[in-house]
Design a protein around this motif. Structure first.
Motif, PDB file in Angstrom:
ATOM      1  N   TYR A 114      67.448  88.582  28.972  1.00 45.40           N
ATOM      2  CA  TYR A 114      68.113  88.630  27.429  1.00 45.40           C
ATOM      3  C   TYR A 114      68.722  89.663  26.934  1.00 45.40           C
ATOM      4  O   TYR A 114      69.292  89.335  26.350  1.00 45.40           O
ATOM      5  CB  TYR A 114      66.425  88.179  26.322  1.00 45.40           C
ATOM      6  N   GLY A 115      68.556  90.729  27.347  1.00 45.10           N
ATOM      7  CA  GLY A 115      69.313  92.573  26.977  1.00 45.10           C
ATOM      8  C   GLY A 115      70.398  92.045  27.357  1.00 45.10           C
ATOM      9  O   GLY A 115      71.007  92.701  26.857  1.00 45.10           O
ATOM     10  N   LYS A 116      70.781  91.574  29.070  1.00 49.12           N
ATOM     11  CA  LYS A 116      72.154  91.147  29.572  1.00 49.12           C
ATOM     12  C   LYS A 116      73.046  90.657  29.170  1.00 49.12           C
ATOM     13  O   LYS A 116      73.733  90.359  27.992  1.00 49.12           O
ATOM     14  CB  LYS A 116      71.810  90.940  30.627  1.00 49.12           C
ATOM     15  N   LYS A 117      72.212  89.468  28.898  1.00 50.83           N
ATOM     16  CA  LYS A 117      72.925  88.080  27.559  1.00 50.83           C
ATOM     17  C   LYS A 117      73.492  88.617  25.902  1.00 50.83           C
ATOM     18  O   LYS A 117      74.288  87.791  25.591  1.00 50.83           O
ATOM     19  CB  LYS A 117      72.170  86.952  27.779  1.00 50.83           C
ATOM     20  N   TRP A 118      72.260  89.077  25.537  1.00 57.33           N
ATOM     21  CA  TRP A 118      72.667  89.959  24.776  1.00 57.33           C
ATOM     22  C   TRP A 118      73.712  90.697  24.193  1.00 57.33           C
ATOM     23  O   TRP A 118      73.496  90.852  23.106  1.00 57.33           O
ATOM     24  CB  TRP A 118      71.005  89.525  23.232  1.00 57.33           C
ATOM     25  N   VAL A 119      73.630  91.139  24.699  1.00 55.79           N
ATOM     26  CA  VAL A 119      74.682  92.346  24.943  1.00 55.79           C
ATOM     27  C   VAL A 119      74.152  94.014  23.667  1.00 55.79           C
ATOM     28  O   VAL A 119      74.029  94.395  23.353  1.00 55.79           O
ATOM     29  CB  VAL A 119      75.718  91.893  24.219  1.00 55.79           C
TER      30      VAL A 119
END
Length: 136
Positions: A130-135
């Motif tokens: 999630y952190g990667k996809k949400w930046v």
């Protein structure tokens, strides 16, 4: 039925959907502002007894303003889009706002809907994903 959906769309974008019976309000939100975790925290504040919380979800350009007001075991949900930066949300002056969704439900049902949406994101992507996809 009351439900909240949160679907990531590409990197840094999501669709945030509120469904209450036959009413559906879908909003596109951007990573430059609050996300599902902010909705979880603000809901926790309501559960703890805070009477009113606001969240501004960014949409580039524009925003979606959510006001969540606790009234005992019930609560109201008001959503407006593109309200602009001139609205002083702390002053609780809403006369000029055009609400695109006005509804009410129990606090318990709302909190369960928020947690269900959050759980779906974590089940699908995990915290790191999630952190990667949400930046973040």
């Amino acid at each position: 039925m009351f439900a909240i959906g949160y679907e990531l769309q590409g990197t840094g974008w999501a669709y945030l959907t509120v469904t209450h019976d036959d009413i559906v309000r879908r909003m596109e939100v951007s990573y430059i502002g609050p996300d599902i975790t902010d909705l979880v925290w603000q809901t926790a504040r309501l559960v703890d007894g805070v009477p009113l919380v606001t969240i501004r979800f960014e949409t580039e350009p524009g925003e979606h303003l959510w006001t969540l007001r606790r009234e005992g075991d019930s609560m109201s949900v008001h959503i407006a889009s593109d309200v602009g930066i001139l609205l002083d949300v702390e002053a609780d002056t809403w006369e000029d706002v055009t609400w695109t969704l006005e509804t009410s439900t129990s606090l318990r049902v709302f909190a369960a809907a928020v947690l269900t949406a959050f759980d779906a994101v974590l089940t699908t992507l995990g915290v790191e994903g999630y952190g990667k996809k949400w930046v973040r």
